[in-house]
Design a protein around this motif. Structure first.
Motif, PDB file in Angstrom:
ATOM      1  N   ILE A 236       0.864  -1.185   0.000  1.00  0.00           N
ATOM      2  CA  ILE A 236       0.000   0.000   0.000  1.00  0.00           C
ATOM      3  C   ILE A 236       0.899   1.232   0.000  1.00  0.00           C
ATOM      4  O   ILE A 236       1.727   1.403   0.890  1.00  0.00           O
ATOM      5  CB  ILE A 236      -0.913   0.030   1.237  1.00  0.00           C
ATOM      6  N   ARG A 237       0.748   2.100  -1.014  1.00  0.00           N
ATOM      7  CA  ARG A 237       1.545   3.330  -1.111  1.00  0.00           C
ATOM      8  C   ARG A 237       0.669   4.531  -0.766  1.00  0.00           C
ATOM      9  O   ARG A 237      -0.403   4.724  -1.341  1.00  0.00           O
ATOM     10  CB  ARG A 237       2.131   3.511  -2.510  1.00  0.00           C
ATOM     11  N   LEU A 238       1.143   5.341   0.184  1.00  0.00           N
ATOM     12  CA  LEU A 238       0.383   6.489   0.663  1.00  0.00           C
ATOM     13  C   LEU A 238       1.235   7.753   0.579  1.00  0.00           C
ATOM     14  O   LEU A 238       2.455   7.698   0.738  1.00  0.00           O
ATOM     15  CB  LEU A 238      -0.044   6.281   2.119  1.00  0.00           C
ATOM     16  N   THR A 239       0.583   8.893   0.351  1.00  0.00           N
ATOM     17  CA  THR A 239       1.272  10.174   0.394  1.00  0.00           C
ATOM     18  C   THR A 239       0.521  11.111   1.330  1.00  0.00           C
ATOM     19  O   THR A 239      -0.713  11.127   1.353  1.00  0.00           O
ATOM     20  CB  THR A 239       1.394  10.804  -1.009  1.00  0.00           C
ATOM     21  N   ALA A 240       1.278  11.878   2.115  1.00  0.00           N
ATOM     22  CA  ALA A 240       0.672  12.774   3.104  1.00  0.00           C
ATOM     23  C   ALA A 240       1.685  13.834   3.490  1.00  0.00           C
ATOM     24  O   ALA A 240       2.882  13.704   3.218  1.00  0.00           O
ATOM     25  CB  ALA A 240       0.237  11.988   4.341  1.00  0.00           C
ATOM     26  N   THR A 241       1.209  14.889   4.137  1.00  0.00           N
ATOM     27  CA  THR A 241       2.145  15.860   4.695  1.00  0.00           C
ATOM     28  C   THR A 241       2.893  15.208   5.852  1.00  0.00           C
ATOM     29  O   THR A 241       2.455  14.193   6.403  1.00  0.00           O
ATOM     30  CB  THR A 241       1.413  17.101   5.225  1.00  0.00           C
ATOM     31  N   GLU A 242       3.994  15.805   6.202  1.00  0.00           N
ATOM     32  CA  GLU A 242       4.832  15.263   7.274  1.00  0.00           C
ATOM     33  C   GLU A 242       4.042  15.117   8.584  1.00  0.00           C
ATOM     34  O   GLU A 242       4.107  14.085   9.249  1.00  0.00           O
ATOM     35  CB  GLU A 242       6.026  16.193   7.473  1.00  0.00           C
ATOM     36  N   PHE A 243       3.277  16.151   8.944  1.00  0.00           N
ATOM     37  CA  PHE A 243       2.531  16.122  10.202  1.00  0.00           C
ATOM     38  C   PHE A 243       1.432  15.069  10.168  1.00  0.00           C
ATOM     39  O   PHE A 243       1.226  14.334  11.144  1.00  0.00           O
ATOM     40  CB  PHE A 243       1.934  17.496  10.499  1.00  0.00           C
ATOM     41  N   ALA A 244       0.706  14.977   9.054  1.00  0.00           N
ATOM     42  CA  ALA A 244      -0.352  13.962   8.940  1.00  0.00           C
ATOM     43  C   ALA A 244       0.234  12.560   8.998  1.00  0.00           C
ATOM     44  O   ALA A 244      -0.335  11.659   9.613  1.00  0.00           O
ATOM     45  CB  ALA A 244      -1.123  14.158   7.639  1.00  0.00           C
ATOM     46  N   ALA A 245       1.385  12.372   8.355  1.00  0.00           N
ATOM     47  CA  ALA A 245       2.028  11.055   8.366  1.00  0.00           C
ATOM     48  C   ALA A 245       2.447  10.656   9.780  1.00  0.00           C
ATOM     49  O   ALA A 245       2.245   9.515  10.203  1.00  0.00           O
ATOM     50  CB  ALA A 245       3.241  11.059   7.441  1.00  0.00           C
ATOM     51  N   GLU A 246       3.011  11.606  10.523  1.00  0.00           N
ATOM     52  CA  GLU A 246       3.509  11.309  11.865  1.00  0.00           C
ATOM     53  C   GLU A 246       2.391  11.176  12.891  1.00  0.00           C
ATOM     54  O   GLU A 246       2.430  10.291  13.748  1.00  0.00           O
ATOM     55  CB  GLU A 246       4.485  12.402  12.316  1.00  0.00           C
ATOM     56  N   SER A 247       1.389  12.052  12.810  1.00  0.00           N
ATOM     57  CA  SER A 247       0.367  12.099  13.858  1.00  0.00           C
ATOM     58  C   SER A 247      -0.801  11.145  13.635  1.00  0.00           C
ATOM     59  O   SER A 247      -1.432  10.705  14.601  1.00  0.00           O
ATOM     60  CB  SER A 247      -0.170  13.533  14.002  1.00  0.00           C
ATOM     61  N   ILE A 248      -1.094  10.817  12.370  1.00  0.00           N
ATOM     62  CA  ILE A 248      -2.274   9.987  12.084  1.00  0.00           C
ATOM     63  C   ILE A 248      -1.908   8.670  11.410  1.00  0.00           C
ATOM     64  O   ILE A 248      -2.311   7.591  11.878  1.00  0.00           O
ATOM     65  CB  ILE A 248      -3.282  10.767  11.219  1.00  0.00           C
TER      66      ILE A 248
END
Length: 298
Positions: A96-108
């Motif tokens: 599964i490949r996902l893209t997100a902002t740094e904060f969204a990736a770390e916090s959620i």
């Protein structure tokens, strides 16, 4: 089409997308020499050159572009259907490949993914942090994360977090040398730390809202970054004002390391959503991830 030809075409698609044999070989889990031989063999069978190669870059030829445009989507459909055979397995599996902002990736994303991969060892997850408006279809991501109101209508959006607020903050040292802004327009007189959006390369405009009035301010300063963590460090060092999610700034505001300003101009908005193409049938592993991330208000 033979199985060998299908694999060769799939390998060509990866090389054309990565524009680099080394990166493509790493993604495919093969040696660079083996991948080069595969592409040469495919070109020999077709009697056409598909890629132009230089020491630094690989780019599709006219024939290669046509192949990508006309056959690429069909190869992806075949690959997806093969992945769907995971339904027949006892355990969910796949990448599964996902893209997100740094904060969204770390916090959620990371807290959920961390539990998921421990529970299901056959699931692999790749998270790419990016502040640009990534085209997840073109870049071959399974899903992305954005605030709900920024997601295209043709995408499925699943809420994965609570409402959000943005916040403007600077260090106590900064405000000893500069006045506190009373309205968004005052920011044009301040040193602000800009965020560079990947993809189109523009600078992110700071957005504000108060009692139904919306403002977008183009700020200026000495520093531009493409990551929130560096903006945070620069703000703590007194080098300018930061504009980031309030949840990201809150620990530093509460500890007194940063001072929160313009709070009355930062109204709540739709929180993070996971989004993915509506036409795509989710794999069992992806469906499991979606349900694990789905936000359930307490």
């Amino acid at each position: 089409m033979s199985g060998e030809s299908l694999n060769d075409l799939a390998a060509f698609m990866v090389v054309a997308h990565e524009k680099n044999f080394t990166k493509a070989a790493k993604r495919l889990g093969v040696s660079q020499s083996a991948l080069s031989q595969t592409i040469r063999a495919l070109e020999a069978r077709l009697g056409l050159r598909l890629l132009n190669r230089t020491t630094r870059r690989v780019a599709p030829t006219e024939a290669g572009e046509r192949l990508l445009r006309n056959i690429g989507p069909r190869i992806e459909e075949i690959q997806h259907e093969l992945m769907m055979l995971g339904d027949l397995k006892e355990k969910p599996s796949g990448v599964i490949r996902l893209t997100a902002t740094e904060f969204a990736a770390e916090s959620i994303l990371f807290p959920t993914v961390s539990k998921l991969v421990q529970q299901y060892p056959d699931i692999k997850v790749e998270i790419v942090t990016d502040y640009g408006l990534t085209d997840i279809v073109t870049e071959r991501f399974d899903a992305g994360v954005r605030p709900g109101e920024t997601i295209d209508k043709d995408m499925i959006a699943v809420r994965i977090g609570p409402q959000m607020r943005m916040a403007v903050a600077g260090s106590p040292d900064y405000f000893e040398r500069h006045s506190i802004p009373q309205k968004p327009q005052d920011l044009t007189q301040h040193k602000c730390i800009n965020l560079r959006l990947s993809g189109h390369g523009g600078l992110y405009a700071w957005e504000f809202e108060k009692e139904g009035r919306e403002l977008s301010v183009r700020v200026d300063g000495q520093l531009v970054f493409n990551t929130g963590s560096l903006i945070l460090k620069a703000a703590q060092d007194g080098l300018g004002l930061a504009y980031l999610p309030q949840a990201q700034l809150s620990p530093l505001i509460e500890s007194g390391k940063l001072v929160h300003v313009l709070s009355d101009w930062c109204e709540p908005f739709s929180g993070y959503h996971l989004y993915y193409p509506s036409r795509r049938q989710p794999t069992p592993a992806f469906s499991l991830l979606v349900e694990s991330l789905r936000y359930r208000s307490k």
